[in-house]
Design an enzyme around this catalytic site. Structure first.
Site, short mmCIF file in Angstrom:
data_model
loop_
_atom_site.label_atom_id
_atom_site.label_comp_id
_atom_site.label_asym_id
_atom_site.label_seq_id
_atom_site.Cartn_x
_atom_site.Cartn_y
_atom_site.Cartn_z
N GLY A 11 0.82 -1.21 0.00
CA GLY A 11 0.00 0.00 0.00
C GLY A 11 0.84 1.25 0.00
O GLY A 11 1.64 1.48 0.92
N GLY A 13 -0.21 4.42 0.20
CA GLY A 13 -0.96 5.58 0.66
C GLY A 13 -0.16 6.36 1.69
O GLY A 13 1.06 6.25 1.79
N GLY A 15 0.04 6.15 5.02
CA GLY A 15 0.74 5.37 6.02
C GLY A 15 1.94 4.65 5.46
O GLY A 15 3.03 4.67 6.05
N GLU A 171 -18.16 18.60 0.53
CA GLU A 171 -17.27 19.29 -0.39
C GLU A 171 -17.70 19.09 -1.84
O GLU A 171 -17.67 20.03 -2.65
CB GLU A 171 -15.84 18.81 -0.14
CG GLU A 171 -15.30 19.30 1.20
CD GLU A 171 -14.08 18.55 1.70
OE1 GLU A 171 -13.44 19.01 2.66
OE2 GLU A 171 -13.77 17.48 1.14
#
Length: 427
Positions: A11, A13, A15, A171
């Protein structure tokens, strides 16, 4: 110290990248696996979906980020499973990668609460592909309405429904409303885009439930000032290509966007450990999988309790803090030092923007709303972007939008898909 210790990170992302960054200089080899070749700044993904930013302004090739880190190997692939007995990770193409330490930071995707059949007509917003799909559908709806003579069909084309009123939903609804009511009116001749109906649906009693009631009420007033129809207290019971059922009421709407829930990746299944209702792996206070001290789970993939018993929120700052914590854990183990203790999340505040000139911020004791909050929100997001070029590009796009009222990323592309979308909108 073991020079060949192999850390596998699944991953790319927030983290995962924070972890790899903080392992620089440690006696490890790192393999970073992701099914996409880019890191995505998800907090601004909705601005790609609503034509404010281009895809290249919020995403960066992972290989480029680590071109000066020879100890880091990047693999483009999809993980299909983990074998903790042999300490290996299996990829979809058949490649098997062994590890000494494994970190699963595989994120989350949309959750339709048992109605996955809604996904084709109500796309969520987690990837660049999702953003460009939503952008194409929003722009095509206006184009098809310009061609439509039937009033009822035209009204359905000009009705945009956002399901879920967390930060993403708020948003999205705010910018779609601004685009319809302020950006596009001078560009169309057969329709008045100011007649567009933007509906924001929240099953709970109020929007932005993570914020205080005062800030939530302010956000609702600002949305309604922009022309958004806010519907609370009624769940969505069906989504179709023709529209959406809100309780027992049908709203004809050809463009639906899902922002109501998330489902974690199958990391807990790979490890055969317990998960919460959203599929997040239940990990211990050191972010390790129970029974597997050499496997860490972080970010949206993990369910972590704070000192007061509430879960750590699934937001970017939390994932970055977890990545940094695991890097310290790995370094301590390799150097024979005591572990840094239990993970403690430090909340740095909650932010949400409503349109292009208003926002709300909750720093705990300090709460802000309005134009000042919007400027702080913008500076904070620019600060966390990667690289000077991206910061400059986003700042320029925002300045242009702020001064001119025009959005800079309004191209409709992919001709084959256009035919499918046009057919869908025509019913």
């Amino acid at each position: 110290m073991p020079e060949g210790h192999h850390v596998v990170v699944v991953g790319g992302g927030f983290g995962g990248l924070q972890l790899v960054h903080d392992l620089k200089g440690a006696p490890v080899r790192v393999t970073l696996i992701d099914r996409r070749n880019h890191h995505l700044f998800q907090p601004l993904l909705y601005q790609v979906a609503t034509t404010v930013l281009a895809t290249s302004e919020i995403a960066w090739p992972i290989r480029q980020l680590y071109r000066d880190r020879p100890e880091v190997t990047t693999l483009l692939g999809e993980v299909k499973g983990v074998d903790t007995s042999t300490k290996t990770v299996a990829l979809a193409n058949g490649l098997v990668v062994s590890y000494d330490t494994l970190v699963l930071a595989t994120g989350a995707t949309h959750a339709y609460f048992g109605h996955d059949e809604w996904a084709p007509v109500a796309p969520g917003l987690k990837t660049l592909e999702d953003a460009t799909t939503i952008r194409r559908r929003v722009l095509l709806a206006f184009e098809q309405a310009e061609l439509e003579d039937d009033p009822a069909r035209r009204d359905a084309l000009l009705t945009f429904t956002v399901i879920g009123a967390g930060p993403t939903g708020v948003e999205l609804a705010g910018i779609i409303a601004e685009m319809a009511h302020r950006t596009l009116p001078a560009e169309f001749r057969r329709i008045d885009t100011r007649r567009a109906r933007i509906v924001l649906v929240e099953a709970g009693p109020r929007i932005l439930p993570a914020f205080t009631e005062e800030l939530s009420a302010y956000a609702r007033r600002e949305l309604e000032r922009l022309g958004v129809e806010v519907r609370t207290g009624g769940p969505v019971t069906d989504c179709t290509a023709a529209g959406v059922m809100i309780g027992d009421e049908f709203v004809a709407s050809r463009t639906l966007v899902w922002a109501a829930g998330v489902q974690a990746s199958p990391a807990a299944e790979w490890l055969a450990i317990e998960a919460d209702r959203a599929g997040r792996a239940l990990v211990d206070e050191e972010l390790t999988a129970p029974g597997h001290p050499d496997v860490f789970v972080i970010g949206d993939t993990a369910s972590v309790k704070q000192a007061d018993g509430t879960p750590v929120p699934g937001i970017a700052p939390a994932a970055k803090q977890q990545g940094a914590f695991v890097a310290r854990m790995i370094r301590a183990r390799l150097e024979g030092r005591p572990a840094p203790g239990a993970f403690r999340y430090r909340h740095q505040g909650s932010l949400a923007t409503i349109g292009k000139r208003a926002a709300i911020i909750d720093f705990g004791r300090i709460k802000l709303k309005g134009a000042l909050a919007w400027w702080i929100w913008g500076v904070a997001h620019i600060y966390f972007l990667i690289g000077t070029r991206s910061r400059f590009a986003v700042a320029w796009s925002w300045l242009w939008t702020h001064l001119s009222g025009q959005h800079s990323a309004r191209l409709i592309t992919q001709k084959e898909i256009l035919r499918e979308e046009a057919s869908r909108l025509q019913g």
